[in-house]
Design an enzyme around this catalytic site. Sequence first.
Site, PDB file in Angstrom:
ATOM      1  N   SER A 237       0.836  -1.204   0.000  1.00  0.00           N
ATOM      2  CA  SER A 237       0.000   0.000   0.000  1.00  0.00           C
ATOM      3  C   SER A 237       0.869   1.251   0.000  1.00  0.00           C
ATOM      4  O   SER A 237       1.959   1.245   0.552  1.00  0.00           O
ATOM      5  CB  SER A 237      -0.859   0.023   1.247  1.00  0.00           C
ATOM      6  OG  SER A 237      -1.666  -1.107   1.276  1.00  0.00           O
TER       7      SER A 237
ATOM      8  N   SER B 170       4.804   3.738  11.231  1.00  0.00           N
ATOM      9  CA  SER B 170       4.829   2.496  10.457  1.00  0.00           C
ATOM     10  C   SER B 170       3.559   2.389   9.622  1.00  0.00           C
ATOM     11  O   SER B 170       2.632   3.171   9.797  1.00  0.00           O
ATOM     12  CB  SER B 170       4.930   1.295  11.400  1.00  0.00           C
ATOM     13  OG  SER B 170       3.633   0.889  11.793  1.00  0.00           O
ATOM     14  N   LYS B 171       3.547   1.408   8.749  1.00  0.00           N
ATOM     15  CA  LYS B 171       2.395   1.223   7.857  1.00  0.00           C
ATOM     16  C   LYS B 171       1.112   0.937   8.617  1.00  0.00           C
ATOM     17  O   LYS B 171       0.028   1.069   8.094  1.00  0.00           O
ATOM     18  CB  LYS B 171       2.658   0.056   6.896  1.00  0.00           C
ATOM     19  CG  LYS B 171       3.690   0.410   5.859  1.00  0.00           C
ATOM     20  CD  LYS B 171       3.445  -0.293   4.530  1.00  0.00           C
ATOM     21  CE  LYS B 171       4.372   0.299   3.498  1.00  0.00           C
ATOM     22  NZ  LYS B 171       4.077  -0.017   2.134  1.00  0.00           N
ATOM     23  N   ARG B 172       1.262   0.495   9.855  1.00  0.00           N
ATOM     24  CA  ARG B 172       0.065   0.149  10.630  1.00  0.00           C
ATOM     25  C   ARG B 172      -0.503   1.338  11.395  1.00  0.00           C
ATOM     26  O   ARG B 172      -1.602   1.274  11.910  1.00  0.00           O
ATOM     27  CB  ARG B 172       0.386  -0.986  11.608  1.00  0.00           C
ATOM     28  CG  ARG B 172       0.551  -2.335  10.929  1.00  0.00           C
ATOM     29  CD  ARG B 172       1.101  -3.365  11.896  1.00  0.00           C
ATOM     30  NE  ARG B 172       2.411  -2.953  12.409  1.00  0.00           N
ATOM     31  CZ  ARG B 172       3.558  -3.106  11.724  1.00  0.00           C
ATOM     32  NH1 ARG B 172       3.547  -3.645  10.515  1.00  0.00           N
ATOM     33  NH2 ARG B 172       4.714  -2.717  12.236  1.00  0.00           N
TER      34      ARG B 172
END
Length: 460
Positions: free
Chosen positions: A15, A229-231
């Site tokens: 993503s 982070s991506k989260r």
Amino acid sequence: MSDVRVRFAPSPTGSTHIGTARTALFNWLYARQNDGVFVLRIEDTDKERNTEAALEELLDGLEWLGLDWDEGPGKDGPYGPYFQSQRSDIYQAHLQTLKDKGRAYERDGAVYFKLEGERYTEFDSYANAEIEKVRAEPVVIDDLIRGQVTRKEERDFVIQRSNGDPSFHFVNVVDDIEMKITHVIRGEDHLSNTSKHVELFNAFEATPPKFAHLPMILKDPREGKGKMSKRDKGALISEYKERNFLPEAVVNFIALLGWSPKDDQESLTIDALVSRFNLNDVQKGGARFDEKKMSHLNFERMKSMDLSEYVSTARASLENAGLASSDTDDAYLSSALALCQEKIDSFENLPEFAAYFFSEDYAVVEKAEKKVMQKDGAVDRLDEIAPRLAALEKWDQTSIDSAFNQLADEKDLKPFAWYPVVRFAVSGTNSGPDFLPMLETLGKERVLKRIDNARERYRP
Ligand code: GLU
């Protein structure tokens, strides 16, 4: 057109992260303000990790943000193809050049780049073996953001893996040379690679581009510490799109991740960003993510939109929520939305805020119901005003206002004695847009019907 050529060189492996979008934006702004060329190069050499879906999401995201490229996928230019997976011949030729110059050699099936300098061996406790090192000249990187950074390579490195795939460092530099890139603007995580890259530029006898390494993006302090982070909430571009933030506001927000205008005037249009952005003013230290700032900039942008622009964006959000359709009347939509524009800070909240303008199936806010309808005489108030509103020949703010005033005079009360019950009856809540314009917009028929329903429902 100037000779400035910058590139955004993503590897579509997942993503699209906000940091990736920022790299794209800073390159785009630099190209636009210098009348240069913005190249989109897809670094898709890692066959296992690259996906079509990630590429599609990336291209969609750039388009949504308005970051158009001058050369790249779908936009042929003189230095294509712009997918690294289609440039094998170019890489092979350059590999041969390095071999011919005595700067590349094969070992264990892989091809290594050969550093210049005296060689010696040293025991490496990490590898638990004797390894060969090189006393190479230090590399000085002139970074537009960080100033001079000196780094030293001391080991030859792989430029083609044993499976025949060229390495990231190699293709990245070959393409920057071939695509005549003048400025490399990318994340700080690549600073540690830059000395390898400069070694390669030198071996090809090419002048290295100017470098600018952008600071890391750090978590919102309310969410924790360290690198985002991506989260983390707000990390993915798809989230902003789904939440109906305005792309211009998202661009504004991203531009402020590591850069700020000198006068602290943060709400900036894209044109203002193009003229005011300055790569030299980008900060070295980590850029703090601030979710509240996103909402604030979005609200500023929403307020500054002219009504027709507001209506067309809002229409899409209402249609998505099933509250409007292509036959929803334009004039009605405009007058309802004109009342909402000053009141809500995101299109994400619009369907909930404005539902009662468009549907009979709107939520009743319990707290408001308790506060307004459980008061003695609440239904009496509705009984009193209903026939007067019904008798109005003309349905506009002035006539509605005088119906309330006359009643108030007769009862020796203020008209505000009736406002909350009527507001609740027609909207299911006790706050919202200005009262009289809201009644005018809802229209006589809707208002009377809802008042009647409430009289029936709440009569003790
Ligand atoms: N493909 C690399 C990345 O996505 C590009 C690095 C660069 O901009 O040079 O991080």
